[in-house]
Design an enzyme around this catalytic site. Structure first.
Site, PDB file in Angstrom:
ATOM      1  N   ARG A  85       8.010  -0.493   3.980  1.00  0.00           N
ATOM      2  CA  ARG A  85       7.777  -0.793   2.561  1.00  0.00           C
ATOM      3  C   ARG A  85       8.390   0.261   1.651  1.00  0.00           C
ATOM      4  O   ARG A  85       8.539   0.052   0.460  1.00  0.00           O
ATOM      5  CB  ARG A  85       6.265  -0.924   2.292  1.00  0.00           C
ATOM      6  N   GLN A  86       8.763   1.414   2.245  1.00  0.00           N
ATOM      7  CA  GLN A  86       9.399   2.454   1.428  1.00  0.00           C
ATOM      8  C   GLN A  86      10.912   2.285   1.504  1.00  0.00           C
ATOM      9  O   GLN A  86      11.622   3.103   2.094  1.00  0.00           O
ATOM     10  CB  GLN A  86       8.988   3.833   1.927  1.00  0.00           C
ATOM     11  N   LYS A 115       3.048 -11.059  -8.525  1.00  0.00           N
ATOM     12  CA  LYS A 115       2.035 -10.020  -8.324  1.00  0.00           C
ATOM     13  C   LYS A 115       2.524  -8.683  -8.866  1.00  0.00           C
ATOM     14  O   LYS A 115       3.705  -8.377  -8.779  1.00  0.00           O
ATOM     15  CB  LYS A 115       1.781  -9.899  -6.808  1.00  0.00           C
ATOM     16  N   HIS A 145       9.187  -5.544   6.654  1.00  0.00           N
ATOM     17  CA  HIS A 145       8.910  -5.813   5.240  1.00  0.00           C
ATOM     18  C   HIS A 145      10.195  -5.977   4.430  1.00  0.00           C
ATOM     19  O   HIS A 145      10.269  -6.816   3.534  1.00  0.00           O
ATOM     20  CB  HIS A 145       8.063  -4.699   4.637  1.00  0.00           C
ATOM     21  N   GLU A 179      -0.185  18.475  18.769  1.00  0.00           N
ATOM     22  CA  GLU A 179       1.166  18.136  19.226  1.00  0.00           C
ATOM     23  C   GLU A 179       1.109  17.169  20.411  1.00  0.00           C
ATOM     24  O   GLU A 179       0.191  17.234  21.234  1.00  0.00           O
ATOM     25  CB  GLU A 179       1.913  19.400  19.669  1.00  0.00           C
TER      26      GLU A 179
HETATM   27  C1  R5P Z   1       4.070  -6.187   0.111  1.00  0.00           C
HETATM   28  O1  R5P Z   1       4.947  -6.461  -0.629  1.00  0.00           O
HETATM   29  C2  R5P Z   1       3.836  -6.848   1.449  1.00  0.00           C
HETATM   30  O2  R5P Z   1       4.650  -7.955   1.656  1.00  0.00           O
HETATM   31  C3  R5P Z   1       2.407  -7.235   1.579  1.00  0.00           C
HETATM   32  O3  R5P Z   1       2.115  -8.248   0.643  1.00  0.00           O
HETATM   33  C4  R5P Z   1       1.522  -6.065   1.297  1.00  0.00           C
HETATM   34  O4  R5P Z   1       2.053  -4.920   1.860  1.00  0.00           O
HETATM   35  C5  R5P Z   1       0.164  -6.305   1.825  1.00  0.00           C
HETATM   36  O5  R5P Z   1      -0.592  -5.179   1.564  1.00  0.00           O
HETATM   37  P1  R5P Z   1      -2.099  -5.321   1.098  1.00  0.00           P
HETATM   38  O6  R5P Z   1      -2.781  -6.159   2.138  1.00  0.00           O
HETATM   39  O7  R5P Z   1      -2.597  -3.914   1.068  1.00  0.00           O
HETATM   40  O8  R5P Z   1      -2.075  -5.944  -0.247  1.00  0.00           O
END
Ligand code: R5P
Length: 310
Positions: free
Chosen positions: A94-95, A190, A128, A38
């Site tokens: 990112r979430q 991607k 993000h 804690e």
């Molecule tokens: C994802 O959409 C973000 O913009 C980054 O491209 C991503 O989080 C980078 O993460 P990593 O280096 O693990 O691919």
């Protein structure tokens, strides 16, 4: 209200740079850690102050996040006049949606926790997700490092250079860089397979014989950059690719992974702590002057329009 730059343990060096840029004293909160893990922060002597609490929530994300929440509460209970959480790197951003049934939306939960802990306002850099602001009930000042990093990239720009978005989420950011540098944008499509693996499916645009600058909001495991750079090389882009990202997390095998690529420059900012850079051509440019400018204006109740990332 007096301006007060305060910080937790996540990135004291950055808080110190901001304080120096403002010519202000810095107050480093004491954070006691109990044997069971804690945390118990202590932030005395801020009664009535306009507190800017600097605490990026990079790795270890959960520790830094809980510390941030407790520090905000400590500031409130110590009688701060106003508390702005300065979170240059915002973990959990990112979430921002569920990709399958049964998942949480972490960004929304963290937003609610920060507001409920007592922050009056949040300041972030290149989060993000662009919907982060909409997740907060308190004002969010979203700054961008594009002009700071863009200045560093100028020396690598030739008329035929292309700016590369390594995924669809980075297109808006790539467009900002392209506009600043007078270049065109190429896009990589991607697919993320796991937390540490991605597949670069397709390249939209011409890169044959051209220098490339790949830009992203963050480098975590390096998988996204690796896949994009390999696809660029497969399509005939000039070797010696330049990579730029606001947040350099470099977790897991990122350094080893990126060290295998023919990178000429790897430009990141200091939103996070020190980077093990010996194997990579890392250049760290500071966003402290940008944050200091924004903090100074907000303290004086002046607009920060031209510093915003919108
Ligand atoms: C994802 O959409 C973000 O913009 C980054 O491209 C991503 O989080 C980078 O993460 P990593 O280096 O693990 O691919």
């Amino acid at each position: 209200m007096s301006l007060r730059i305060a910080c937790g343990t996540a990135h004291r060096a950055l808080a110190s740079r901001i304080s120096s840029a403002l010519g202000a004293d810095m107050l480093a909160g004491e954070v006691e850690r109990f044997p069971d893990g804690e945390l118990r922060p202590h932030m005395p002597g801020i009664r009535g102050d306009d507190v800017f609490l600097v605490q990026p929530t990079g790795p270890p994300v959960n520790d830094h996040l809980v510390e941030l929440l407790l520090l905000i509460d400590a500031c409130r209970r110590a009688g701060a006049g106003r508390v702005t959480a300065v979170v240059p790197y915002f973990g959990y951003a990112r979430q921002d949606r569920r990709s399958r049934d049964g998942q949480a939306i972490g960004a929304r939960v963290v937003a609610a926790a920060i507001a409920s802990a007592g922050a009056d306002r949040l300041m972030v850099i290149d989060p993000h997700t662009i919907v982060l602001e909409a997740m907060f009930a308190i004002p969010v000042e979203t700054l961008t490092a594009v002009s700071v990093i863009g200045d560093e990239l100028l020396s690598s720009v030739t008329p035929d250079t292309v700016v590369v978005a390594p995924d669809l989420g980075a297109v808006k950011l790539a467009e900002r860089y392209a506009s600043l540098l007078g270049l065109s944008v190429v896009i990589v499509r991607k697919t993320r397979l796991t937390g540490t693996t991605v597949r670069a499916e397709e390249l939209v645009g011409q890169v044959g014989g051209r220098p490339a600058i790949v830009v992203d909001d963050m480098i975590s495991t390096g998988a996204t950059i690796e896949a994009a750079v390999r696809l660029l090389l497969d399509n005939g882009a000039c070797p010696d690719v330049v990579v730029a990202a606001t947040h350099g997390l470099f977790v897991g095998e990122a350094v080893e992974r990126l060290a295998k690529l023919p990178l000429r420059r790897l430009v990141v900012t200091d939103t996070l702590g020190e980077i093990e850079s010996h194997a990579l051509p890392v250049e760290v440019t500071s966003i402290a002057p940008l944050l200091a400018a924004a903090i100074g204006r907000l303290h004086d109740d002046e607009p920060v329009n031209e510093l915003l990332g919108a």
